[in-house]
Enzyme design. Structure first.
Site, short mmCIF file in Angstrom:
data_model
loop_
_atom_site.label_atom_id
_atom_site.label_comp_id
_atom_site.label_asym_id
_atom_site.label_seq_id
_atom_site.Cartn_x
_atom_site.Cartn_y
_atom_site.Cartn_z
N ASP A 217 9.30 52.68 7.70
CA ASP A 217 9.76 52.89 9.08
C ASP A 217 11.14 53.53 9.01
OD1 ASP A 217 10.19 52.54 11.98
OD2 ASP A 217 8.51 51.17 11.86
N HIS A 277 8.82 57.51 13.15
CA HIS A 277 9.28 56.29 12.47
C HIS A 277 9.41 56.54 10.97
CE1 HIS A 277 9.47 53.48 15.80
NE2 HIS A 277 8.31 53.92 16.24
N GLU A 344 4.78 56.46 18.91
CA GLU A 344 6.11 56.84 19.35
C GLU A 344 6.65 58.07 18.61
OE1 GLU A 344 7.63 52.49 20.79
OE2 GLU A 344 7.81 52.88 18.65
C1 ACM Z 1 4.59 49.72 18.11
O1 ACM Z 1 4.91 48.61 18.56
N1 ACM Z 1 5.45 50.73 18.15
C2 ACM Z 1 3.28 49.95 17.54
#
Ligand code: ACM
Ligand code: ZN
Length: 540
Positions: A217, A277, A344
């Protein structure tokens, strides 16, 4: 409380006092408490009498059945600490008569029990376990563990007249869902290999079978990739003051955890986050971003969770990199599913990037969302060629993807129904109530227990796309082991029951009684569970 001739240390005395504080002791030793198996078995019928496990009890398996032997050894080890017994695992033909025995067999069992189901007959002199697959033998062994008095979980040996008896009964049990999971985010806060193993133990105990390991991440890259050493040299360390929080798993450690999990019938699903991410990866290899960097690993600050910098989807070197990484990942993880994130993903960099724009044009794509769909399509074909299935967060549906792509539902507008109607297999992890980084005021144990994975208006064919569900523990807010335990327990037990037991057996009132018993076991296992305020148990 009188401990009689029990050979116990002060620490365990405290634990026992706490554990049995509410039981009245007629004689020196307490009688076994209430039967509390979590998740509740599908069918359980009490018979008269008890089976007494003693130091001469033997575990029996069919000749040559290595998998049953492994389950037997595992059970023997799990009961050895408290009892001091070293129960042998013998092949049936070697058994001496007149000893009490626990037989584990996969032959001649009712195949309708399925790959994880089992039957147990507890009789005064013997316990007979039958399961079509060793997974069922393992789940039966964990049920037996829960049927033994709770002191079986004592980390220290209990001597004296300890009573290791199991009430006679018949059980027939099988799970409702095949995906019963927990996600651990080890990027925001690194978790040691041993801590991950501890959660795997607890998962197995409660018949959970999918560990989703969130390995990368914006805050850290946690898996050694041989071809790209910078990922861990640079990417595993937080910037600035968070530096001490760094860490990663070597490939040997990954293999060790995967094998440890397999022994507990837990499949480990790795997640490599892309194209968003991914600051940790891009800080290590800035040329894979649209701008060329520099990129720095971002300490997680509340409210700043989504970063503009993403993998460049127009650069062929990125595809080469991702495929190389996934090649090593596939070699490490036997999981049929490989998770590639996809949540995201801001599109601002792609909009301004000549390479990304050129790719949109050359592939005839509509926009940047379609570019994400193109990237997913390439990863999907790559994984398919390796015999694996791609799974991603539900944002993956922002681009057009084929229906063989599996979806992890967390928050998508429109809900679950359109996703299964489009033919995707789905794993449910809705923020409400399955985000375990949220407080208990928001996602209480009661609320988790009330969670029903199957919406009412689906056809049986559509329902079959719901593989199951999982709790997600994101580790940005709670950064220590005690706190992590409390975020996960006791509400994970509620989820375990939702996913294993028939919906018709669910009763919050009855569950709370069993849960109180389980908390005594959690205490003995050293699990720090959350004491919920009355108010947080309300049904919202
Ligand atoms: C998430 O909570 N961004 C999958
Ligand atoms: Zn680009």
């Amino acid at each position: 409380m009188n401990f009689g001739n029990w050979n116990v240390t002060p620490a365990i005395k405290i634990a026992i006092l706490f554990t049995w504080g509410s039981l009245s002791l007629g004689s020196e030793l307490p009688s076994p408490g209430l039967i509390s198996v979590v998740p509740k078995p599908a069918k359980m019928e009490r018979l008269g009498g008890t089976f007494n496990m003693t130091r001469s009890t033997v575990l029996l398996v069919d000749p040559g059945d290595a998998a049953a032997k492994q389950v037997g050894r595992h059970l023997a080890e799990q009961v050895s600490r408290a009892t001091g017994f070293a129960l042998p695992v013998l092949e049936r033909s070697q058994a001496a008569r007149r000893t009490t025995s626990i037989t584990l067999t996969t032959t001649g069992c009712d195949l309708s029990l399925g790959g994880e189901g089992y039957q147990v007959d507890v009789l005064p002199g013997r316990i007979q376990v039958c399961a079509p697959d060793p997974k069922g033998l393992f789940y039966a062994s964990q049920t037996l563990r829960q049927l033994l008095p709770e002191l079986i979980e004592s980390p220290l040996k209990i001597t004296g007249n300890a009573d290791w008896s199991i009430p006679c009964m018949k059980i027939r049990d099988a799970p409702r869902f095949s995906w019963r999971g927990l996600m651990l985010d080890v990027s925001r806060t690194f978790m040691s290999k041993n801590l991950v193993k501890r959660y795997i133990d607890l998962m197995g105990f409660y018949k959970l079978n999918r560990l989703h390991w969130h390995l990368t991440d914006d805050q850290g890259w946690r898996i050694e990739i041989r071809k790209y050493p910078e990922l861990t040299r640079v990417g595993s360390k937080y910037a600035e003051k968070f530096n001490e929080m760094g860490g990663y798993y070597t490939q040997a450690e990954i293999r060790e955890v995967v094998a440890y999990a397999a022994d507990r019938k837990v499949l480990v699903i790795p997640e490599i986050e892309l194209p968003g991410h991914s600051l940790a990866a891009l800080a290590s290899y800035p040329n894979l971003s649209c701008t060329g960097g520099p990129v720095s690993i971002h300490p997680f600050l509340q409210g700043v969770n989504i970063h503009e910098e993403v993998f460049c989807a127009g650069n062929e070197k990125v595809y080469e990199f991702l495929q190389d990484v996934l090649t090593e990942v596939v070699e490490l993880f036997p999981s049929p599913f490989i998770h590639i994130g996809e949540d995201e993903v801001p599109k601002s960099r792609w909009k301004a990037c000549p390479k990304c724009q050129a790719r949109i044009k050359s592939e005839g794509l509509k926009d940047e969302s379609a570019l994400q769909g193109y990237l997913v399509g390439r990863m999907n074909r790559f994984l398919q060629n390796k015999g694996r299935r791609l799974i991603g967060w539900d944002d993956i549906l922002d681009g057009t993807v084929t229906s063989d792509v599996a979806v992890m539902y967390w928050t998508r507008e429109g809900g679950l129904v359109p996703i299964v109607r489009a033919g995707h297999d789905v794993v449910l992890s809705p923020t409400d109530p399955l985000y375990f980084d949220y407080t208990y005021e928001v996602n209480s144990t009661r609320r988790v227990y009330a969670f029903e994975p199957v919406p009412e208006d689906l056809s049986p064919a559509e329902v079959s796309h719901i593989l199951g569900a999982q709790a997600n523990f994101w580790s940005h807010l709670v950064r220590n082991e005690d706190g992590t335990d409390r975020q996960i327990f006791p509400r994970l037990l509620a989820l375990a029951e939702v996913l294993w037991s028939p919906a018709s057996l669910r009763s919050w009132e009855e569950f709370t009684v069993r849960l109180e018993e389980q908390k005594k076991r959690l205490d003995l296992m050293g699990v720090r569970w959350m004491r919920e305020l009355q108010d947080s148990s309300r049904s919202r």
